[in-house]
Design a protein around this motif. Structure first.
Motif, PDB file in Angstrom:
ATOM      1  N   ASP A  83       0.796  -1.228   0.000  1.00  0.00           N
ATOM      2  CA  ASP A  83       0.000   0.000   0.000  1.00  0.00           C
ATOM      3  C   ASP A  83       0.828   1.278   0.000  1.00  0.00           C
ATOM      4  O   ASP A  83       0.317   2.353   0.290  1.00  0.00           O
ATOM      5  N   ASP A  87       4.385   1.609  -4.650  1.00  0.00           N
ATOM      6  CA  ASP A  87       3.708   0.400  -5.133  1.00  0.00           C
ATOM      7  C   ASP A  87       2.536   0.771  -6.035  1.00  0.00           C
ATOM      8  O   ASP A  87       2.332   0.172  -7.097  1.00  0.00           O
ATOM      9  N   LYS A  88       1.761   1.768  -5.625  1.00  0.00           N
ATOM     10  CA  LYS A  88       0.597   2.177  -6.413  1.00  0.00           C
ATOM     11  C   LYS A  88       1.031   2.775  -7.748  1.00  0.00           C
ATOM     12  O   LYS A  88       0.445   2.467  -8.796  1.00  0.00           O
ATOM     13  N   GLY A  91       1.989   0.122 -10.117  1.00  0.00           N
ATOM     14  CA  GLY A  91       0.820  -0.550 -10.679  1.00  0.00           C
ATOM     15  C   GLY A  91       0.157   0.276 -11.763  1.00  0.00           C
ATOM     16  O   GLY A  91      -0.197  -0.244 -12.825  1.00  0.00           O
ATOM     17  N   PHE A  92       0.000   1.575 -11.521  1.00  0.00           N
ATOM     18  CA  PHE A  92      -0.610   2.436 -12.529  1.00  0.00           C
ATOM     19  C   PHE A  92       0.260   2.511 -13.785  1.00  0.00           C
ATOM     20  O   PHE A  92      -0.247   2.523 -14.908  1.00  0.00           O
ATOM     21  N   ASP A  98      -7.221   0.896 -11.291  1.00  0.00           N
ATOM     22  CA  ASP A  98      -7.591   1.150  -9.904  1.00  0.00           C
ATOM     23  C   ASP A  98      -6.818   0.172  -9.034  1.00  0.00           C
ATOM     24  O   ASP A  98      -6.246  -0.811  -9.521  1.00  0.00           O
ATOM     25  N   TYR A  99      -6.846   0.413  -7.730  1.00  0.00           N
ATOM     26  CA  TYR A  99      -5.962  -0.278  -6.797  1.00  0.00           C
ATOM     27  C   TYR A  99      -6.725  -0.471  -5.501  1.00  0.00           C
ATOM     28  O   TYR A  99      -7.222   0.502  -4.929  1.00  0.00           O
ATOM     29  N   VAL A 101      -6.491  -2.288  -1.667  1.00  0.00           N
ATOM     30  CA  VAL A 101      -5.568  -2.923  -0.728  1.00  0.00           C
ATOM     31  C   VAL A 101      -6.302  -3.955   0.117  1.00  0.00           C
ATOM     32  O   VAL A 101      -7.402  -3.716   0.617  1.00  0.00           O
ATOM     33  N   SER A 188      -5.256   8.889  -0.782  1.00  0.00           N
ATOM     34  CA  SER A 188      -4.012   8.755  -1.540  1.00  0.00           C
ATOM     35  C   SER A 188      -4.233   8.251  -2.963  1.00  0.00           C
ATOM     36  O   SER A 188      -3.368   8.428  -3.821  1.00  0.00           O
ATOM     37  N   VAL A 189      -5.391   7.637  -3.251  1.00  0.00           N
ATOM     38  CA  VAL A 189      -5.620   7.060  -4.578  1.00  0.00           C
ATOM     39  C   VAL A 189      -5.668   8.150  -5.644  1.00  0.00           C
ATOM     40  O   VAL A 189      -4.975   8.083  -6.656  1.00  0.00           O
ATOM     41  N   SER A 192      -2.338   9.798  -6.091  1.00  0.00           N
ATOM     42  CA  SER A 192      -1.412   8.967  -6.856  1.00  0.00           C
ATOM     43  C   SER A 192      -1.637   9.131  -8.352  1.00  0.00           C
ATOM     44  O   SER A 192      -0.686   9.238  -9.135  1.00  0.00           O
ATOM     45  N   HIS A 193      -2.907   9.181  -8.768  1.00  0.00           N
ATOM     46  CA  HIS A 193      -3.220   9.367 -10.189  1.00  0.00           C
ATOM     47  C   HIS A 193      -2.787  10.749 -10.670  1.00  0.00           C
ATOM     48  O   HIS A 193      -2.258  10.897 -11.778  1.00  0.00           O
TER      49      HIS A 193
END
Length: 226
Positions: A83, A87-88, A91-92, A98-99, A101, A188-189, A192-193
């Motif tokens: 998380d 890491d995010k 993945g993106f 989308d992610y 946890v 944070s999602v 992050s984007h």
């Protein structure tokens, strides 16, 4: 929805597939990355639920190969116990949309999958232009100063909202409503984007365009612009 679940943990796989089927969705399952990639390439799925830690082929590499071989392909939601921001972002960058946890609630998984399935890009002929940034909506092609940029589905959706509104501010709530049908994921999602979008657009040597309006949201404009 027709969903492909790629998960090697037997309990998580059984519980998740049961919850999705109980909600009325058709679910295919794969227990490792290699078989999951074959199913993803062969089937017509509305969305993929992809575990990050898989045998034979991990989730990141599976996602990269899927995007390379099928272009945009179906939306991908990654399931993982990792998380951190790095890491995010990884993945993106691999092509995830989308992610989520672990451990997660079934209700949250369902809401996110429904939002992903509904926002598949539709062919359009319009081209958006802000400063030296161009977004061809029909071809899903983004260029900055004539140079092509690579963005994932979520990045493209955010960019469309920002470019359509520019130079006005788009609030966090507006973006969350567009991306997740108003369901607010962990804070944070979205950050992050936005971080990934800024990194792709505001490359060295070019004037920064992605601005954060503290406490409100984001906008596209040169610093000092109206």
């Amino acid at each position: 929805m027709r969903i492909l679940l790629i998960e090697d943990h037997a309990t998580v796989r059984a519980n998740t597939s049961e919850q999705l089927e109980r909600a009325g969705h058709e679910v295919d399952v794969a227990v490792d990355g290699r078989s999951g990639l074959l199913l993803a390439l062969a089937g017509a799925y509305d969305v993929l639920v992809l575990d990050l830690g898989l045998p034979h082929l991990d989730g990141l590499e599976l996602c990269r190969r899927l995007r390379a071989q099928r272009g945009a392909g179906p939306p991908v939601l990654m399931l993982t116990a990792r998380d951190t921001l790095d890491d995010k972002l990884e993945g993106f960058a691999a092509g995830a949309d989308d992610y989520l946890v672990k451990p997660f609630e079934a209700a949250e998984l369902l809401v996110r999958l429904q939002a992903l399935a509904r926002r598949s890009p539709r062919a359009e002929s319009e081209t958006l232009v802000v400063d030296d940034l161009r977004y061809d909506l029909g071809a899903l092609r983004v260029e900055r100063a004539g140079r092509p940029l690579t963005l994932n589905r979520v990045g493209l959706r955010i960019l469309r909202e920002l470019m359509t509104a520019a130079p006005r501010v788009v609030t966090r709530e507006q973006l969350e409503r567009v991306l997740w049908d108003g369901f607010s994921p962990e804070s944070s999602v979205l950050r992050s984007h936005i971080y990934a979008l800024r990194k792709a657009i505001d490359t060295e040597g070019l004037a920064p365009l992605v601005q954060t309006v503290r406490g409100i949201g984001y906008r596209l404009a040169r610093e000092g612009g109206a």
